[in-house]
Design an enzyme around this catalytic site. Structure first.
Site, short mmCIF file in Angstrom:
data_model
loop_
_atom_site.label_atom_id
_atom_site.label_comp_id
_atom_site.label_asym_id
_atom_site.label_seq_id
_atom_site.Cartn_x
_atom_site.Cartn_y
_atom_site.Cartn_z
N THR A 46 0.83 -1.20 0.00
CA THR A 46 0.00 0.00 0.00
C THR A 46 0.87 1.25 0.00
O THR A 46 1.99 1.22 0.52
CB THR A 46 -0.91 0.00 1.25
OG1 THR A 46 -1.46 1.31 1.43
CG2 THR A 46 -0.16 -0.36 2.52
N ASP A 47 0.32 2.34 -0.53
CA ASP A 47 1.06 3.62 -0.47
C ASP A 47 1.21 4.10 0.97
O ASP A 47 2.04 4.97 1.24
CB ASP A 47 0.36 4.68 -1.34
CG ASP A 47 -1.05 5.04 -0.88
OD1 ASP A 47 -1.62 4.33 -0.03
OD2 ASP A 47 -1.60 6.05 -1.39
N GLU A 48 0.41 3.54 1.89
CA GLU A 48 0.45 4.03 3.27
C GLU A 48 1.77 3.74 3.95
O GLU A 48 2.09 4.35 4.98
CB GLU A 48 -0.74 3.47 4.07
CG GLU A 48 -2.05 3.88 3.42
CD GLU A 48 -3.30 3.61 4.25
OE1 GLU A 48 -3.21 3.55 5.49
OE2 GLU A 48 -4.37 3.48 3.65
N TYR A 69 -1.48 -0.47 11.06
CA TYR A 69 -1.72 -1.12 9.76
C TYR A 69 -0.54 -0.91 8.82
O TYR A 69 0.03 -1.87 8.28
CB TYR A 69 -3.01 -0.58 9.13
CG TYR A 69 -3.15 -0.88 7.65
CD1 TYR A 69 -3.31 -2.18 7.18
CD2 TYR A 69 -3.09 0.15 6.69
CE1 TYR A 69 -3.42 -2.46 5.81
CE2 TYR A 69 -3.20 -0.12 5.34
CZ TYR A 69 -3.36 -1.42 4.90
OH TYR A 69 -3.46 -1.69 3.55
N LYS A 122 2.27 -3.53 7.16
CA LYS A 122 2.47 -3.71 5.71
C LYS A 122 3.92 -3.40 5.33
O LYS A 122 4.50 -4.08 4.47
CB LYS A 122 1.51 -2.81 4.91
CG LYS A 122 0.03 -3.14 5.06
CD LYS A 122 -0.36 -4.50 4.49
CE LYS A 122 -0.34 -4.54 2.98
NZ LYS A 122 -0.85 -5.85 2.47
#
Ligand code: NAD
Ligand code: TYD
Length: 346
Positions: A131-133, A156, A160
């Protein structure tokens, strides 16, 4: 007679939002591939997301966990799996703030178990859906590139990012053929209504307040799920081993803009908007520079936000039963726990 499929991929998390859209994409668009779909059916996994494809002969659904090393080894062996695409995860930031441990178990330990099985069986490709997060949060300017340092802020995104590091380690240490994709926020059919867009659609449809966190000026870069699925497949087929690929559609919107658009599509009043206490550590802005995948793979998003959001709202209106089944279970308890007493009193 059509040729029998020549190769098999193991898709994990294929009963969730993006995974189920991906399985459907493969079955419709990629004729020579068979899908083994492994999903633990947690709260967000739902066989109803696959109801139209469960009996397709090229699709085998298996209920089980990515943490189960023996099961994965057996599946790779029994189906002569060519490659693995790992969508399985705990995926919701607010739940990760509430209960972080399961995020380590699934996203970190689960990914490591899958990598170990992939390495042991010498599979030809392992694609990790990240994810870009993992890049953290942006100010008003700039975009995330693949060489932006990883700086996750939520439990989260930390889980990741840790998984991404394990993927890199399996490439660097054991030579596993890996790729990591980092996509921006997805929206579209079959998204669990804990996430912002389907939650707001559901609340608007049922006349409930629409809970906007903080000032509502946080920015996300939205991508229609079908465009993400196509990107993942193109990367699986054409990507360079060891690379990270950002995926995004240049569709930055504030949350307030998105909520207003949903209300307009449904012909509902803006008075339904309710500002609520902000999410702790809330990332202000995400924006993806997807020039690598455009340049090297030739992928382009095909659905603009206006079309995608209209399509999404229509889908939820036409699938009230799907939505009703979800919100009538544990969802209501979750909702009450997360949202009750959170209203801002100005
Ligand atoms: P989701 O929560 O809808 O689906 C996750 C699926 O994983 C569910 O079907 C669940 O049952 C399954 N699962 C959970 N634990 C498992 C386990 N131990 N073994 C096997 N299956 C398990 O999530 P989503 O939004 O479809 O996200 C899919 C992937 O894409 C995730 O890895 C997420 O981090 C990533 N991602 C999501 C977005 C987004 O906007 N939703 C954006 C970028 C990346
Ligand atoms: P979400 O869909 O949870 O995705 P992520 O946090 O992974 O980006 O949230 C998208 C944005 O919407 C995020 O800035 C938080 C905000 N949000 C709300 O304002 N209200 C809500 O009820 C939810 C779930 C999210």
């Amino acid at each position: 007679m059509a040729d029998a499929p020549k190769r098999t991929i193991l898709v994990t998390g294929g009963a969730g939002f993006i995974g189920s859209n991906f399985v459907r994409f493969i079955l419709k668009r990629v004729q020579d591939v068979r899908v083994v779909n492994l999903d633990a059916l947690t709260y967000s996994g739902n066989l109803a997301n696959l109801s139209d494809v469960l009996s397709v002969p090229r699709h085998t659904f298996v209920k089980g966990s990515i943490n189960d090393a023996h099961l994965i080894a057996d599946l790779i062996d029994a189906h002569a799996v060519e490659g693995i695409i790992n969508f399985a995860a705990e995926s919701h930031v607010d739940r990760s703030i509430d209960s972080p441990a399961i995020f380590v178990e699934t996203n970190v330990a689960g990914t490591q178990a899958l990598l170990a099985a992939a390495h042991e069986a010498r599979v030809s490709r392992f694609v990790q859906i990240s994810t870009d997060e993992v890049y953290g949060s942006l100010g008003p300017e700039g975009m995330f590139r693949e060489d932006t340092p990883v700086q996750p802020n939520s439990p989260y995104s930390a889980s990741k990012a840790a998984a991404d590091h394990f993927v890199h380690a399996y490439r660097h240490t054991y030579g596993l053929n890996t790729i990591v994709t980092r996509c921006s926020n997805n929206y579209g059919p079959y998204q669990f209504p804990e996430k912002m867009i389907p939650l707001m659609i559901h609340n608007a449809l049922t006349g409930k307040p629409l809970p906007v966190y903080g000032d509502g000026l946080h920015v996300r870069d939205w991508l229609y799920v079908a465009d993400h699925c196509r990107a993942v497949w193109e990367v699986y087929e054409k990507g360079t081993a060891g690379n990270v690929y950002n995926i995004g559609g240049n569709n930055e919107h504030t949350n307030l803009d998105v909520v207003r658009t949903i209300l307009r599509c449904l012909n509902k009043p803006e008075s339904l908007i309710q500002f609520v206490k902000d999410r702790p550590g809330h990332d202000r802005r995400y924006a993806i520079d997807a020039s690598r995948i455009r340049r090297d793979i030739g992928w382009e998003p095909s659905i603009d936000f206006e079309t995608g959001i209209k399509r999404t709202v229509e889908w939820y209106c036409e699938h009230r039963e799907w939505l009703q089944t979800i919100v009538s279970g544990d969802y209501q308890k979750y909702y009450d726990r997360m949202y009750s007493g959170r209203e801002m009193t100005a």
